[in-house]
Design an enzyme around this catalytic site. Sequence first.
Site, short mmCIF file in Angstrom:
data_model
loop_
_atom_site.label_atom_id
_atom_site.label_comp_id
_atom_site.label_asym_id
_atom_site.label_seq_id
_atom_site.Cartn_x
_atom_site.Cartn_y
_atom_site.Cartn_z
N SER A 29 3.85 -1.99 10.18
CA SER A 29 5.34 -2.06 10.57
C SER A 29 6.03 -3.35 10.24
O SER A 29 6.96 -3.59 10.80
CB SER A 29 5.47 -1.65 11.99
OG SER A 29 5.02 -0.17 12.33
N HIS A 79 -9.44 0.85 4.84
CA HIS A 79 -7.95 1.14 5.64
C HIS A 79 -8.30 2.05 6.82
O HIS A 79 -9.23 2.80 6.51
CB HIS A 79 -7.05 1.58 4.68
CG HIS A 79 -5.76 1.84 5.12
ND1 HIS A 79 -5.42 2.57 6.10
CD2 HIS A 79 -4.60 0.94 5.11
CE1 HIS A 79 -4.11 2.46 6.45
NE2 HIS A 79 -3.79 1.31 5.72
N GLU A 137 -5.12 -5.07 10.72
CA GLU A 137 -4.13 -3.94 10.71
C GLU A 137 -4.31 -3.33 11.96
O GLU A 137 -5.41 -2.12 12.06
CB GLU A 137 -3.95 -3.02 9.65
CG GLU A 137 -3.82 -3.80 8.29
CD GLU A 137 -3.25 -2.54 7.34
OE1 GLU A 137 -1.94 -2.82 6.99
OE2 GLU A 137 -3.84 -1.86 6.79
N LYS A 196 0.19 4.22 -0.42
CA LYS A 196 -0.68 5.26 0.30
C LYS A 196 -0.39 6.75 -0.63
O LYS A 196 -0.28 6.33 -1.77
CB LYS A 196 -0.25 5.61 1.87
CG LYS A 196 -0.11 4.57 2.62
CD LYS A 196 -0.07 4.62 4.07
CE LYS A 196 0.02 3.16 4.74
NZ LYS A 196 -0.22 3.37 6.12
N GLU A 230 -6.67 4.47 7.82
CA GLU A 230 -6.59 6.11 7.61
C GLU A 230 -7.92 6.58 7.07
O GLU A 230 -7.95 7.73 7.08
CB GLU A 230 -5.62 6.06 6.70
CG GLU A 230 -3.94 6.01 7.52
CD GLU A 230 -2.88 5.64 6.76
OE1 GLU A 230 -2.90 5.38 5.62
OE2 GLU A 230 -2.05 4.82 7.34
N ASN A 250 0.84 -1.31 -0.21
CA ASN A 250 -0.01 -0.16 0.03
C ASN A 250 0.77 1.25 0.02
O ASN A 250 1.47 1.54 1.05
CB ASN A 250 -0.95 -0.03 1.24
CG ASN A 250 -1.62 0.99 1.27
OD1 ASN A 250 -1.70 1.98 0.57
ND2 ASN A 250 -2.21 1.38 2.71
N GLY A 295 2.75 2.15 10.63
CA GLY A 295 3.59 3.37 10.56
C GLY A 295 4.42 3.93 11.87
O GLY A 295 5.14 4.95 11.91
#
Length: 248
Positions: free
Chosen positions: A211, A95, A165, A12, A97, A10, A171
């Site tokens: 990560s 996702h 996730e 992003k 985010e 991904n 991240g």
Amino acid sequence: MGRQFFVGGNFKANGTKQSVSSIIDNLNKSNLPSEVEVVICPPSLYLDLAVHENKQKTVSIGAQNVFNKSCGAFTGEICAEQLLDLNINWTLTGHSERRTIIKESDEFIAEKTKYALDKGLSVILCIGETLDERKQNITLDVCARQLDAVSKIIKDWSKIVVAYEPVWAIGTGLAATPDDAEETHKGIRDHLRKTIGEDQAEKIRILYGGSVNGKNAKDFKDKANVDGFLVGGASLKPEFVDIIKSRL
Ligand code: PGA
């Protein structure tokens, strides 16, 4: 029955024409294992470029987002029909985010997932708890709620890959331990057994994301319910190939 190892990348909202090309060039030059399914998701602006530059048969190109309706007056959205027009056969949905920053609801994500599947796309459906939810010990409740919104309107899960996730691991450099990931993946599969049936739950691939890098990917090797990874930051780097090869 073995589930095929799957690695998603991904990107992003990262990259340029040049950097996306060079990531794909690196994959093209690599000796990738034929038994690993790889899907990379560049920003939508570079999807067409990625489709044209990718030369690896085991690598597919996916979108990071898709809308819950057909093409029309939806400023800024991407519709499934347009993805198919570019020969894109995969998309991410859900996702964190988008769940947390853009406030997409479980129901909206389920609708997008359904629309994408109905049009013929395959979907990487992302789920996972926040740090606060982890501290409250409600990880599996959160995952169950996110999955139930989808199973309420989708019966056939054969073209869905679930990506677990945990938001606190994305991240941050702080990946879940392989034992923790395995425990949650097992809980997710057990929940799916009850909601979508034994057979579909056994077949569905559950990826870990958060990560993952070229070094720690190998640590998950013996975890029976970790069927692959969804990789953010490290998918932009040459070590992505090490993750793809981490089960060899
Ligand atoms: P990360 O992101 O690998 O950079 O933690 C994973 C993801 O958000 O899919």
